[in-house]
Design a protein around this motif. Structure first.
Motif, PDB file in Angstrom:
ATOM      1  N   GLY A   1       5.279   2.194   4.384  1.00  0.00           N
ATOM      2  CA  GLY A   1       5.866   1.761   3.125  1.00  0.00           C
ATOM      3  C   GLY A   1       4.792   1.511   2.074  1.00  0.00           C
ATOM      4  N   THR A   2       5.178   0.887   0.971  1.00  0.00           N
ATOM      5  CA  THR A   2       4.235   0.560  -0.099  1.00  0.00           C
ATOM      6  C   THR A   2       4.121  -0.953  -0.238  1.00  0.00           C
ATOM      7  OG1 THR A   2       5.948   0.565  -1.823  1.00  0.00           O
ATOM      8  CG2 THR A   2       4.859   2.666  -1.343  1.00  0.00           C
ATOM      9  N   ILE A   3       3.119  -1.392  -1.012  1.00  0.00           N
ATOM     10  CA  ILE A   3       2.930  -2.815  -1.265  1.00  0.00           C
ATOM     11  C   ILE A   3       3.476  -3.147  -2.658  1.00  0.00           C
ATOM     12  CG2 ILE A   3       1.002  -2.998   0.310  1.00  0.00           C
ATOM     13  CD1 ILE A   3      -0.917  -2.757  -1.971  1.00  0.00           C
ATOM     14  N   THR A   4       3.234  -4.342  -3.115  1.00  0.00           N
ATOM     15  CA  THR A   4       3.888  -4.828  -4.334  1.00  0.00           C
ATOM     16  C   THR A   4       3.537  -4.013  -5.570  1.00  0.00           C
ATOM     17  OG1 THR A   4       2.081  -6.417  -4.624  1.00  0.00           O
ATOM     18  CG2 THR A   4       4.058  -7.174  -3.469  1.00  0.00           C
ATOM     19  N   ASN A   5       2.358  -3.387  -5.597  1.00  0.00           N
ATOM     20  CA  ASN A   5       1.977  -2.576  -6.746  1.00  0.00           C
ATOM     21  C   ASN A   5       2.190  -1.087  -6.518  1.00  0.00           C
ATOM     22  OD1 ASN A   5      -0.086  -2.085  -4.942  1.00  0.00           O
ATOM     23  ND2 ASN A   5      -1.639  -3.213  -6.116  1.00  0.00           N
TER      24      ASN A   5
END
Length: 489
Positions: free
Chosen positions: A246-250
């Motif tokens: 997945g991706t992180i907050t940014n």
């Protein structure tokens, strides 16, 4: 045992010269394996040299400039398990059918998975080849048919808990070593300089191929838990970029972040261990040999350091030196190496003090003294091999603690400074979203840290039981006392 008298034993190079075939066969296999990753090996060596060169004067450094040019040239050397040979970046015209720009036109997640599997297979082939080399050495070049090391290896081969730890540790090492190739994208493109790189995607509305900066694509791929803003594990974002974790907050790729962070954590841990263990080894042999005032002074110094909690000292030192030139070296990594080296050597010394004092009272040490051997020679030839086993045990148990400490300091924004990836930083950024759809940001790094620490501890237990079979299962107090750094003989 061999019939060759000890005084007629030849150096290893002469034994190889007398029977070169096994050594040449092993060397040829190693050269073939190394050639498959020649570009990556040359690139890593040049990058290390470039880092050392940049630690010099702040003025323009001609050596650094030459190494940078060599690094660009090395990027063109063929590498089998590379992103360029097995790409997973591409687009799907019309949203259906075969992909363009990926390996064999496969879906990006399958192309990435093939590259990951091949990298781990390659690493385990290297491990197997080293084992073959050890077996050939025992068969063709070693005089003794049996040594105590053989029993150590055999016990470790039958130690299931230690083998489990070894697999986890090896998995972590491979992730750190092959981080540039393992990630679905690169650190430079996705994390450090996203607005200087571009990604292509197929726009279904206009039915055209669009080009956008990676930074812009990241802003459209954030994981912030609410309002549908989430790119979870094993999914694609709106730009058809695959994200295994997945991706992180940014919007940056979490797997790429974790792989690069593993390299940073491992580098800090290994350098700290080498420096701290080196100091402890030298002091343990000096204090065991000379005793008296040397031992007393070292006891006072080590007890003074051990009286303070290591993490508290690390937090204080990080806060004091933040903003200084030391904190700017490799984005804080060098500062952490210095801190952990200076705070962990007393623990290593305590672990080695007991075995060193014990071996210093043995008869063969007195015999070496009576034959006029110099103290340095006695320490190197007779004392160091004895304490090395205990050093390996404690080092394997300590490395996991250093990794946790680095993550903890980064979690408090006192360790590695962004944009350099570090596991603690991403855990802190994802903490507000643990109970949301973006749970993966903190949970996955937390699970990985737990597994790594368990792996190092299990591997350390395996080494301990292999070196000292009486300590297996905790049945002997002798092994535990040695590990705890017990008193002298």
């Amino acid at each position: 045992m061999s019939d060759t008298p000890l005084d007629e034993e030849k150096p290893l190079r002469e034994r190889i010269a007398a029977n070169p075939r096994p050594a040449l066969k092993w060397l040829l296999g190693a050269v073939v394996l190394l050639a498959l990753e020649l570009g990556a090996v040359v690139g890593v060596v040049i990058k290390l040299l470039l880092t050392v060169a940049r630690l010099g004067p702040l003025a323009p450094n001609p050596v650094a400039a030459a190494l940078a040019s060599a690094g660009e040239a090395a990027a063109g050397i063929p590498t089998l398990l590379s992103r360029s040979l097995i790409p997973n970046d591409g687009f799907q015209p019309g949203g259906t059918g075969a992909w363009t720009g990926t390996f064999l036109g496969l879906e990006p997640k399958y192309a990435w998975l093939i590259r990951v599997v091949l990298i781990y297979v390659y690493a385990f082939v290297w491990l197997g080849w080293f084992w073959v080399g050890y077996r050939w050495f025992r068969e063709h070049y070693r005089y003794a048919d049996w040594t105590p090391r053989d029993d150590v290896v055999d016990r470790l081969r039958g130690h299931r808990w230690g083998q489990f730890g070894f697999v986890l540790v090896l998995t972590f090492f491979i992730m750190a070593l092959f981080a540039p190739a393992l990630g679905p994208t690169t650190v430079d493109a996705n994390i450090q300089n996203p607005y200087t790189h571009y990604t292509e995607y197929y726009d279904d509305e206009t039915e055209t191929l669009q080009n956008v900066t990676v930074g812009t694509a990241n802003l459209g791929s954030t994981s912030q838990g609410a309002g549908g803003q989430n790119v979870g594990p094993w999914t694609y974002d709106d730009y058809k970029r695959f994200h295994p974790f997945g991706t992180i907050t940014n919007g940056k790729d979490l797997f790429t972040y974790m792989a690069a962070g593993a390299r940073v954590s491992l580098m800090i841990g290994l350098v700290s261990l080498i420096v701290g263990a080196g100091i402890a080894s030298i002091l343990s042999m000096l204090t065991a040999y000379y005793k008296g005032l040397a031992d007393l002074a070292t006891v006072v110094a080590s007890d003074s350091i051990q009286a303070l909690p290591v993490l508290l000292v690390a937090i204080l030192a990080s806060a004091v030196f933040s903003g200084t030139w030391l904190a700017n070296l490799y984005n804080g990594a060098v500062m952490l190496m210095v801190i952990f080296s200076l705070t962990y050597w007393p623990f290593f010394w305590r672990a080695l003090r007991g075995p060193a004092l014990q071996v210093s009272e043995e008869e063969w040490i007195d015999a070496a003294k009576s034959f006029g051997q110099r103290p340095r020679t006695i320490m190197r030839k007779h004392m160091l091999p004895y304490v090395t086993g205990y050093l390996l045990i404690y080092a394997s148990l300590t490395l996991g603690g250093i990794i946790i400490s680095v993550a903890g300091l980064s979690y408090l924004s006192l360790g590695i400074t962004p944009p350099t990836p570090e596991w603690g930083t991403v855990i802190a950024s994802g903490q507000p979203y643990v109970a949301t759809a973006s749970w993966h940001i903190s949970l996955i790094p937390g699970i990985m840290i737990t597994l790594i620490v368990v792996g190092f501890n299990a591997f350390g237990d395996g080494i301990r039981d292999a070196l000292d079979p009486e300590s297996e299962g905790g049945g002997s107090d002798g092994g535990e006392a040695a590990i705890a750094g017990g008193g002298g003989a």
